[in-house]
Enzyme design. Structure first.
Site, PDB file in Angstrom:
ATOM      1  N   GLY A  12       6.822 -44.164 -17.829  1.00 41.63           N
ATOM      2  CA  GLY A  12       7.748 -43.272 -17.133  1.00 41.63           C
ATOM      3  C   GLY A  12       7.572 -41.792 -17.424  1.00 41.63           C
ATOM      4  O   GLY A  12       8.510 -41.012 -17.273  1.00 41.63           O
ATOM      5  N   SER A  13       6.347 -41.386 -17.804  1.00 45.39           N
ATOM      6  CA  SER A  13       6.178 -39.960 -18.113  1.00 45.39           C
ATOM      7  C   SER A  13       6.308 -39.091 -16.855  1.00 45.39           C
ATOM      8  O   SER A  13       6.793 -37.960 -16.930  1.00 45.39           O
ATOM      9  CB  SER A  13       4.845 -39.696 -18.828  1.00 45.39           C
ATOM     10  OG  SER A  13       3.779 -39.833 -17.939  1.00 45.39           O
ATOM     11  N   ASN A  14       5.915 -39.614 -15.707  1.00 48.45           N
ATOM     12  CA  ASN A  14       6.092 -38.843 -14.467  1.00 48.45           C
ATOM     13  C   ASN A  14       7.571 -38.723 -14.115  1.00 48.45           C
ATOM     14  O   ASN A  14       8.023 -37.669 -13.653  1.00 48.45           O
ATOM     15  CB  ASN A  14       5.322 -39.498 -13.321  1.00 48.45           C
ATOM     16  CG  ASN A  14       3.867 -39.077 -13.303  1.00 48.45           C
ATOM     17  OD1 ASN A  14       3.555 -37.942 -12.967  1.00 48.45           O
ATOM     18  ND2 ASN A  14       2.980 -39.980 -13.708  1.00 48.45           N
ATOM     19  N   LYS A  91       3.535 -52.302  -7.873  1.00 48.05           N
ATOM     20  CA  LYS A  91       3.776 -53.352  -6.877  1.00 48.05           C
ATOM     21  C   LYS A  91       3.775 -52.743  -5.501  1.00 48.05           C
ATOM     22  O   LYS A  91       4.097 -51.558  -5.348  1.00 48.05           O
ATOM     23  CB  LYS A  91       5.165 -53.953  -7.124  1.00 48.05           C
ATOM     24  CG  LYS A  91       5.150 -55.153  -8.008  1.00 48.05           C
ATOM     25  CD  LYS A  91       6.080 -56.176  -7.427  1.00 48.05           C
ATOM     26  CE  LYS A  91       5.520 -57.432  -7.099  1.00 48.05           C
ATOM     27  NZ  LYS A  91       5.308 -58.587  -7.393  1.00 48.05           N
ATOM     28  N   ASN A 107       3.909 -41.291  -3.423  1.00 45.69           N
ATOM     29  CA  ASN A 107       3.273 -41.942  -4.574  1.00 45.69           C
ATOM     30  C   ASN A 107       2.394 -40.917  -5.279  1.00 45.69           C
ATOM     31  O   ASN A 107       1.816 -40.042  -4.648  1.00 45.69           O
ATOM     32  CB  ASN A 107       2.409 -43.106  -4.084  1.00 45.69           C
ATOM     33  CG  ASN A 107       1.711 -43.831  -5.215  1.00 45.69           C
ATOM     34  OD1 ASN A 107       2.327 -44.171  -6.235  1.00 45.69           O
ATOM     35  ND2 ASN A 107       0.407 -44.060  -5.083  1.00 45.69           N
ATOM     36  N   HIS A 109      -1.041 -40.620  -7.426  1.00 38.40           N
ATOM     37  CA  HIS A 109      -2.262 -41.375  -7.739  1.00 38.40           C
ATOM     38  C   HIS A 109      -3.150 -40.511  -8.637  1.00 38.40           C
ATOM     39  O   HIS A 109      -3.362 -39.335  -8.338  1.00 38.40           O
ATOM     40  CB  HIS A 109      -3.002 -41.739  -6.448  1.00 38.40           C
ATOM     41  CG  HIS A 109      -4.193 -42.588  -6.705  1.00 38.40           C
ATOM     42  ND1 HIS A 109      -4.095 -43.935  -6.994  1.00 38.40           N
ATOM     43  CD2 HIS A 109      -5.512 -42.288  -6.779  1.00 38.40           C
ATOM     44  CE1 HIS A 109      -5.294 -44.421  -7.231  1.00 38.40           C
ATOM     45  NE2 HIS A 109      -6.175 -43.448  -7.099  1.00 38.40           N
ATOM     46  N   ASP A 150      -2.609 -46.610  -1.219  1.00 38.00           N
ATOM     47  CA  ASP A 150      -3.245 -45.291  -1.378  1.00 38.00           C
ATOM     48  C   ASP A 150      -3.883 -44.718  -0.107  1.00 38.00           C
ATOM     49  O   ASP A 150      -4.812 -43.920  -0.195  1.00 38.00           O
ATOM     50  CB  ASP A 150      -4.331 -45.351  -2.479  1.00 38.00           C
ATOM     51  CG  ASP A 150      -3.778 -45.808  -3.810  1.00 38.00           C
ATOM     52  OD1 ASP A 150      -2.604 -45.516  -4.092  1.00 38.00           O
ATOM     53  OD2 ASP A 150      -4.521 -46.448  -4.562  1.00 38.00           O
ATOM     54  N   GLU A 179      -0.535 -34.418 -12.814  1.00 42.58           N
ATOM     55  CA  GLU A 179       0.449 -35.315 -12.172  1.00 42.58           C
ATOM     56  C   GLU A 179       1.857 -34.785 -12.429  1.00 42.58           C
ATOM     57  O   GLU A 179       2.693 -34.733 -11.529  1.00 42.58           O
ATOM     58  CB  GLU A 179       0.355 -36.738 -12.731  1.00 42.58           C
ATOM     59  CG  GLU A 179      -0.922 -37.472 -12.393  1.00 42.58           C
ATOM     60  CD  GLU A 179      -0.944 -38.877 -12.988  1.00 42.58           C
ATOM     61  OE1 GLU A 179       0.079 -39.573 -12.915  1.00 42.58           O
ATOM     62  OE2 GLU A 179      -1.982 -39.275 -13.545  1.00 42.58           O
TER      63      GLU A 179
HETATM   64  C1  GRF Z   1       0.037 -42.407 -13.855  1.00 42.37           C
HETATM   65  O1  GRF Z   1      -1.268 -42.114 -14.199  1.00 42.37           O
HETATM   66  C2  GRF Z   1       0.138 -42.623 -12.386  1.00 42.37           C
HETATM   67  O2  GRF Z   1      -0.654 -41.792 -11.645  1.00 42.37           O
HETATM   68  C3  GRF Z   1      -0.346 -44.019 -12.299  1.00 42.37           C
HETATM   69  O3  GRF Z   1       0.262 -44.680 -13.374  1.00 42.37           O
HETATM   70  C4  GRF Z   1       0.479 -43.752 -14.392  1.00 42.37           C
HETATM   71  C5  GRF Z   1       1.948 -43.776 -14.682  1.00 42.37           C
HETATM   72  O4  GRF Z   1       2.260 -43.079 -15.801  1.00 42.37           O
HETATM   73  N1  GRF Z   1      -0.169 -44.586 -11.002  1.00 42.37           N
HETATM   74  P1  GRF Z   1       3.782 -42.887 -16.214  1.00 42.37           P
HETATM   75  O5  GRF Z   1       4.435 -44.278 -16.242  1.00 42.37           O
HETATM   76  O6  GRF Z   1       4.439 -41.996 -15.235  1.00 42.37           O
HETATM   77  O7  GRF Z   1       3.717 -42.315 -17.591  1.00 42.37           O
END
Ligand code: GRF
Length: 212
Positions: A12-14, A91, A107, A109, A150, A179
């Site tokens: 969940g870092s994003n 998923k 999304n 990527h 994608d 990201e």
């Molecule tokens: C990221 O690299 C994202 O692009 C990919 O999965 C990873 C998720 O990282 N699809 P996080 O869970 O947001 O840390």
């Protein structure tokens, strides 16, 4: 204000980066719901700590696909979701949800699509493939989600260099940094109604200046 639902399968870092930008007032949105197909997802924990409704929902919990889809759609409606953000969600989103939220699902990527995307190309597999090909640049793409993996049109892409001594892990760290920049940036563009999709093209409208 734009209400966002985050779908995530991993740490969940994003999602955290999005929350940080919201906290700093740089993204004019609120996360109202987090959904994960994995009970152990870090994203669920991050959400719960902040009192954001966080649900572990997987199709295997339902007796039919229809029930699963109906539950998802009901939740999204109940929470007044205007944008769905797939932040490391591994998923496929059901096609009924994609149709209902047409051009309102994005999304992130970890590569420059259309290269190194598609089924099976996620996480470290992407970075391994980039290095195996000998690419000199990689990067991240935020794109509109359609019914394939994608393939939806890119909204924002950002490059990073690939170094000769990179490993999938070192490259992943560099890509993850961008990201974390571009995902919140795109959510803010949606919050400002500046994303226009036509066919396979996305146009970003200029920022509107306040009248004095
Ligand atoms: C990221 O690299 C994202 O692009 C990919 O999965 C990873 C998720 O990282 N699809 P996080 O869970 O947001 O840390």
């Amino acid at each position: 204000m734009l209400s966002v639902c985050v779908f995530a399968s991993g740490r969940g870092s994003n999602f955290q980066a999005l929350l940080d930008q919201i906290d700093q007032g740089k993204v004019d949105a609120q996360v109202v719901l987090v959904i994960s197909n994995k009970s152990s997802a870090g994203a669920l924990e991050i959400a719960r700590k902040r009192g954001i409704p966080a649900l572990h929902i997987s199709d295997v919990h339902f007796s039919s696909t229809q029930e699963y889809v109906e539950r998802l759609l009901a939740l999204l409606q109940e929470h007044g979701v205007g944008l769905i953000v797939l932040a490391g969600y591994l998923k496929m989103v059901p096609s009924e949800v994609i149709t209902r939220y047409r051009h309102r699902i994005i999304n992130i990527h970890p590569a420059l699509l259309p290269s190194f995307g598609g089924k099976g190309l996620y996480g470290h597999f992407v970075h391994e493939a980039v290095l195996a090909y000998g690419c000199k640049v990689s990067g991240a793409t935020v794109h509109i989600v359609d019914i394939e993996y994608d393939t939806g049109p890119p909204i924002v892409q950002k490059c990073v260099p690939v170094h000769d001594d990179d490993t999938p892990d070192t490259l992943a760290v560099r890509v993850l940094q961008v990201e974390h920049e571009i995902l919140p940036q795109v959510v803010h563009l949606f919050a400002q109604n500046r994303v226009v999709v036509s066919g396979h093209h996305v146009r970003i409208l200029p920022e509107r200046r306040e009248e004095i």
